[in-house]
Design a protein around this motif. Sequence first.
Motif, PDB file in Angstrom:
ATOM      1  N   ALA A 230      50.838  52.653  56.781  1.00 46.80           N
ATOM      2  CA  ALA A 230      51.326  51.725  57.803  1.00 46.80           C
ATOM      3  C   ALA A 230      52.586  52.269  58.471  1.00 46.80           C
ATOM      4  O   ALA A 230      52.707  52.234  59.703  1.00 46.80           O
ATOM      5  CB  ALA A 230      51.595  50.353  57.175  1.00 46.80           C
ATOM      6  N   ASP A 231      53.516  52.768  57.649  1.00 44.66           N
ATOM      7  CA  ASP A 231      54.750  53.326  58.213  1.00 44.66           C
ATOM      8  C   ASP A 231      54.446  54.516  59.115  1.00 44.66           C
ATOM      9  O   ASP A 231      55.052  54.671  60.193  1.00 44.66           O
ATOM     10  CB  ASP A 231      55.697  53.748  57.084  1.00 44.66           C
ATOM     11  CG  ASP A 231      56.254  52.551  56.322  1.00 44.66           C
ATOM     12  OD1 ASP A 231      56.190  51.430  56.857  1.00 44.66           O
ATOM     13  OD2 ASP A 231      56.749  52.733  55.190  1.00 44.66           O
ATOM     14  N   ARG A 232      53.496  55.362  58.671  1.00 47.36           N
ATOM     15  CA  ARG A 232      53.149  56.533  59.472  1.00 47.36           C
ATOM     16  C   ARG A 232      52.511  56.113  60.791  1.00 47.36           C
ATOM     17  O   ARG A 232      52.850  56.639  61.858  1.00 47.36           O
ATOM     18  CB  ARG A 232      52.196  57.440  58.694  1.00 47.36           C
ATOM     19  CG  ARG A 232      51.853  58.732  59.440  1.00 47.36           C
ATOM     20  CD  ARG A 232      50.908  59.623  58.676  1.00 47.36           C
ATOM     21  NE  ARG A 232      49.629  58.982  58.462  1.00 47.36           N
ATOM     22  CZ  ARG A 232      49.193  58.550  57.298  1.00 47.36           C
ATOM     23  NH1 ARG A 232      49.950  58.677  56.221  1.00 47.36           N
ATOM     24  NH2 ARG A 232      48.012  57.966  57.178  1.00 47.36           N
ATOM     25  N   GLU A 233      51.577  55.128  60.705  1.00 49.60           N
ATOM     26  CA  GLU A 233      50.913  54.669  61.921  1.00 49.60           C
ATOM     27  C   GLU A 233      51.902  54.004  62.876  1.00 49.60           C
ATOM     28  O   GLU A 233      51.819  54.182  64.096  1.00 49.60           O
ATOM     29  CB  GLU A 233      49.795  53.681  61.557  1.00 49.60           C
ATOM     30  CG  GLU A 233      48.607  54.320  60.860  1.00 49.60           C
ATOM     31  CD  GLU A 233      47.892  55.335  61.718  1.00 49.60           C
ATOM     32  OE1 GLU A 233      47.780  55.104  62.932  1.00 49.60           O
ATOM     33  OE2 GLU A 233      47.461  56.376  61.195  1.00 49.60           O
ATOM     34  N   VAL A 238      54.698  54.049  67.758  1.00 46.43           N
ATOM     35  CA  VAL A 238      55.939  53.922  68.536  1.00 46.43           C
ATOM     36  C   VAL A 238      56.158  55.161  69.396  1.00 46.43           C
ATOM     37  O   VAL A 238      56.528  55.071  70.576  1.00 46.43           O
ATOM     38  CB  VAL A 238      57.134  53.689  67.591  1.00 46.43           C
ATOM     39  CG1 VAL A 238      58.448  53.817  68.348  1.00 46.43           C
ATOM     40  CG2 VAL A 238      57.041  52.310  66.935  1.00 46.43           C
ATOM     41  N   GLN A 239      55.890  56.321  68.787  1.00 46.61           N
ATOM     42  CA  GLN A 239      56.080  57.563  69.535  1.00 46.61           C
ATOM     43  C   GLN A 239      55.119  57.636  70.729  1.00 46.61           C
ATOM     44  O   GLN A 239      55.517  57.975  71.851  1.00 46.61           O
ATOM     45  CB  GLN A 239      55.855  58.760  68.610  1.00 46.61           C
ATOM     46  CG  GLN A 239      56.077  60.111  69.287  1.00 46.61           C
ATOM     47  CD  GLN A 239      55.871  61.274  68.327  1.00 46.61           C
ATOM     48  OE1 GLN A 239      55.556  61.068  67.161  1.00 46.61           O
ATOM     49  NE2 GLN A 239      56.026  62.481  68.809  1.00 46.61           N
ATOM     50  N   ARG A 358      42.657  63.427  62.033  1.00 48.39           N
ATOM     51  CA  ARG A 358      43.079  62.704  60.831  1.00 48.39           C
ATOM     52  C   ARG A 358      41.881  62.129  60.068  1.00 48.39           C
ATOM     53  O   ARG A 358      41.826  62.203  58.851  1.00 48.39           O
ATOM     54  CB  ARG A 358      44.062  61.605  61.208  1.00 48.39           C
ATOM     55  CG  ARG A 358      44.676  60.902  60.026  1.00 48.39           C
ATOM     56  CD  ARG A 358      45.978  60.183  60.360  1.00 48.39           C
ATOM     57  NE  ARG A 358      45.842  59.288  61.494  1.00 48.39           N
ATOM     58  CZ  ARG A 358      46.410  59.472  62.679  1.00 48.39           C
ATOM     59  NH1 ARG A 358      47.138  60.539  62.888  1.00 48.39           N
ATOM     60  NH2 ARG A 358      46.272  58.606  63.657  1.00 48.39           N
ATOM     61  N   VAL A 359      40.923  61.554  60.792  1.00 49.76           N
ATOM     62  CA  VAL A 359      39.772  60.960  60.086  1.00 49.76           C
ATOM     63  C   VAL A 359      38.820  62.032  59.573  1.00 49.76           C
ATOM     64  O   VAL A 359      38.072  61.789  58.611  1.00 49.76           O
ATOM     65  CB  VAL A 359      39.021  59.965  60.997  1.00 49.76           C
ATOM     66  CG1 VAL A 359      39.954  58.857  61.443  1.00 49.76           C
ATOM     67  CG2 VAL A 359      38.375  60.646  62.186  1.00 49.76           C
ATOM     68  N   GLN A 360      38.850  63.222  60.178  1.00 49.02           N
ATOM     69  CA  GLN A 360      37.961  64.289  59.725  1.00 49.02           C
ATOM     70  C   GLN A 360      38.297  64.766  58.314  1.00 49.02           C
ATOM     71  O   GLN A 360      37.457  65.379  57.655  1.00 49.02           O
ATOM     72  CB  GLN A 360      38.002  65.460  60.708  1.00 49.02           C
ATOM     73  CG  GLN A 360      37.207  65.202  61.984  1.00 49.02           C
ATOM     74  CD  GLN A 360      37.339  66.318  62.985  1.00 49.02           C
ATOM     75  OE1 GLN A 360      38.325  67.067  62.994  1.00 49.02           O
ATOM     76  NE2 GLN A 360      36.341  66.459  63.864  1.00 49.02           N
TER      77      GLN A 360
END
Length: 545
Positions: A230-233, A238-239, A358-360
């Motif tokens: 969650a923090d990463r997402e 935000v970026q 990322r999902v790969q």
Amino acid sequence: MAEASCLLSEDQFLCSICLDVFTDPVTTSCGHNFCKHCITEHWNVGFPWKCPMCKEMFTTKPELLVNTFISEMVAQFKEEAQQKASSSEQEVAKPGEVPCDVCTGTKLKALKSCLVCLVSYCETHLEPHLRTSGLKKHQLIDPVENLEARMCTKHDKPLELFCKTDQTCVCMLCSVLDHKTHEIVPLRDEYDVKKAEVEKTAAKLQQMIQKRQLSIQKIKRLLNISKENADREIAEGVQVFTTLMEFVERGMNELIETIEEKQKTTEEQAEDFIRELEQDISELKKKSTEVVQLSLSEDHLYLLQSFPSLKEAPPTKDWTEVSFHPPSYRGMVMRAVSQLEETLTARITECVMAELTRVQQYAINVTLDPDTAHPELNIPDDGKQVNHCDVKKNLPDNPERFSKCICVFGKQGFSSGRFYFEVQVKGKTKWTLGVARESISRKENIPLSPQEGYWTICLRNGNEYKAFAGPGVYLHLKYRPQKVGVFVDYEEGLVSFYQVDAAALMYCFTGCSFTEKLYPYFGPCPNDGGENSTPLIITPVKGTK
């Protein structure tokens, strides 16, 4: 020697009836000593009166007087015993602990409880049970409160037997009266049986506790992973959105700046025109004043001499060919939005590519399950591709096999976690891809929808893409997909489809509720006389083994 003397004196101070230190000692005429209360009660219930020790008979009930000498000796002995107890640092009974029933004044902590005497003893008062032969036969247990509960309420006897028929504790009289036809065993025997069951139950409970502790650890671990994700997402979101807002703000500022510069140029041009016109007006007014003055003159010679100069053109610009056209701003906003859209599309593509990468990482090695394949499907031995062949094979109609819908499951099923796979759809005019739950009907045609257990997208009529979302959702794609990626997050309730070659998100099912195992779903569709004979091919995922 002092210790031996103390023990010898203690033997002399024990009442043979209550087997405890004398209380108000009295001496009979035969020379034996008893507690006054004990001998009185003994003679109250028995006749003729006789000595409990030597059995000497008395014709009349003796008059008993307290033996002051022995009383003093008993008092001295109790004081020494109390000092001995203090010197041995016995613990005073605390709230919740079983106190000694014999101690007077400060109650010491009981060391044992006697099931025969129904009394709890501290270390000092327990000593006779450890030394005297008659008391050694008494059953001692760890100290317990409410010893009366260990007595039969009906017969006032110790509960020392167990009725297996009624599953209850009984006394000796109960066993020969109320339970005489029942299976009776000693408490110790049933204790061993029940203790084994208790230990088994305790072990089972401990296993249950450990499983739940492991579950807690797993939940906490997953929660930490979720928090990190969650923090990463959030950070990435935000970026991304900050960048997008910067693009929008920059485009807006550039649009405003362009319009303002254009307007400024227009205003400067208008001001130049106005200034020249005002200068011409000033010259014309001056000329007009001269003409008016000349018209009012009565001097014949002056008017005739001045008249030729009136025919001269005034020193001004010819404005008949000069015009001012304000600029048009129409379309500037749309052009700016279009340019911004191109920029945002490029940025969004970058984000989708990052998301796809990322999902790969959750790629799995999917192979097709021939036991589930429709009889008209052709699946090579490697289990990596499937197409419709028009020829119905003679295959067993097992419960797992699709008999109506031309489709096949992957062998690998999932009831938790994340997984991803890619399928080449190049050259096909029809296909269906996605996941489905294990319990779907395989013997009839069911409308594909999440309500029926399908999360799929499809191609129909060569260029019509649709998500079976119940109702269907048409997908407007810029490019024809060559390879489709399918990603599932079981706990999140998410099924996403990616256009791998264009790095674009095709469709996403969100808020799904998965309650059973999910399987990859492949529908190559009929080959339409060869037009759709190209197989669906499960391809290796780039960057994974």
